[in-house]
Write a protein that holds these residues in place. Structure first.
Motif, short mmCIF file in Angstrom:
data_model
loop_
_atom_site.label_atom_id
_atom_site.label_comp_id
_atom_site.label_asym_id
_atom_site.label_seq_id
_atom_site.Cartn_x
_atom_site.Cartn_y
_atom_site.Cartn_z
N UNK A 181 30.57 35.02 28.73
CA UNK A 181 31.85 34.64 29.33
C UNK A 181 32.28 35.71 30.33
N UNK A 182 32.68 35.25 31.51
CA UNK A 182 33.22 36.12 32.55
C UNK A 182 34.66 35.68 32.82
N UNK A 183 35.61 36.61 32.65
CA UNK A 183 37.02 36.32 32.89
C UNK A 183 37.42 36.66 34.32
N UNK A 184 38.70 36.47 34.62
CA UNK A 184 39.23 36.70 35.98
C UNK A 184 38.93 38.10 36.51
N UNK A 185 38.92 39.10 35.65
CA UNK A 185 38.72 40.49 36.09
C UNK A 185 37.24 40.87 36.19
N UNK A 186 36.36 39.95 35.83
CA UNK A 186 34.92 40.24 35.80
C UNK A 186 34.22 39.80 37.08
N UNK A 187 32.97 40.21 37.18
CA UNK A 187 32.08 39.75 38.25
C UNK A 187 30.92 39.00 37.61
N UNK A 188 30.63 37.81 38.11
CA UNK A 188 29.47 37.06 37.63
C UNK A 188 28.22 37.79 38.10
N UNK A 189 27.23 37.84 37.22
CA UNK A 189 25.94 38.42 37.57
C UNK A 189 24.87 37.35 37.37
N UNK A 190 23.73 37.59 37.97
CA UNK A 190 22.65 36.60 37.97
C UNK A 190 21.36 37.26 37.50
N UNK A 191 21.29 37.62 36.20
CA UNK A 191 20.17 38.39 35.68
C UNK A 191 18.82 37.70 35.89
N UNK A 192 17.85 38.49 36.31
CA UNK A 192 16.49 37.98 36.48
C UNK A 192 16.28 37.10 37.70
N UNK A 193 17.36 36.71 38.37
CA UNK A 193 17.24 35.82 39.53
C UNK A 193 17.66 36.57 40.79
N UNK A 194 18.89 37.03 40.80
CA UNK A 194 19.43 37.81 41.92
C UNK A 194 20.17 39.01 41.31
N UNK A 195 19.43 39.99 40.83
CA UNK A 195 20.07 41.08 40.07
C UNK A 195 21.11 41.89 40.84
N UNK A 196 21.05 41.90 42.15
CA UNK A 196 22.02 42.68 42.94
C UNK A 196 23.29 41.90 43.26
N UNK A 197 23.25 40.58 43.09
CA UNK A 197 24.40 39.74 43.45
C UNK A 197 25.47 39.81 42.37
N UNK A 198 26.69 40.04 42.80
CA UNK A 198 27.86 40.08 41.92
C UNK A 198 28.98 39.32 42.63
N UNK A 199 29.54 38.33 41.95
CA UNK A 199 30.61 37.53 42.53
C UNK A 199 31.85 37.65 41.67
N UNK A 200 32.97 38.13 42.24
CA UNK A 200 34.22 38.24 41.48
C UNK A 200 34.68 36.85 41.00
N UNK A 201 35.12 36.77 39.77
CA UNK A 201 35.55 35.51 39.20
C UNK A 201 36.97 35.14 39.63
N UNK A 202 37.86 36.12 39.67
CA UNK A 202 39.28 35.87 39.97
C UNK A 202 39.52 35.00 41.19
N UNK A 203 38.90 35.30 42.34
CA UNK A 203 39.16 34.48 43.53
C UNK A 203 38.77 33.00 43.41
N UNK A 204 37.93 32.67 42.43
CA UNK A 204 37.56 31.27 42.24
C UNK A 204 38.76 30.41 41.85
N UNK A 205 39.80 31.05 41.32
CA UNK A 205 40.92 30.30 40.77
C UNK A 205 42.20 30.44 41.58
N UNK A 206 42.09 30.84 42.82
CA UNK A 206 43.27 30.94 43.68
C UNK A 206 43.66 29.59 44.20
#
Length: 74
Positions: free
Chosen positions: A49-74
């Motif tokens: 689970x990733x909450x508003x203050x977290x960054x989604x990660x993509x383990x094993x696929x795109x390890x460097x990519x991090x997307x903030x969750x909070x802006x998804x819900x604006x």
């Protein structure tokens, strides 16, 4: 990515996640606007689970990519 709608049945959504993983997808994210969270599913693992203050990660696929969750819900 799957975005939950208010009329989605959780059991049906989890069946869809299982179908994606069985078809060979490595990661499946379920975005839940009502809870303002994202849940990462990987084959053979519990959901992460990733909450508003977290960054989604993509383990094993795109390890460097991090997307903030909070802006998804604006």
């Amino acid at each position: 990515f799957e975005v939950m709608s208010p009329d989605d049945v959780f059991r049906d959504l989890m069946a869809k996640v299982d179908e994606y993983l069985a078809a060979g997808d490595s990661l499946v994210f379920v975005i839940d606007p009502s809870r303002e969270q994202a849940v990462l599913y990987e084959k053979g693992k519990l959901g992460t689970v990733f909450g508003r203050a977290d960054e989604m990660t993509f383990p094993g696929v795109l390890p460097e990519l991090r997307i903030p969750v909070g802006p998804l819900f604006r």
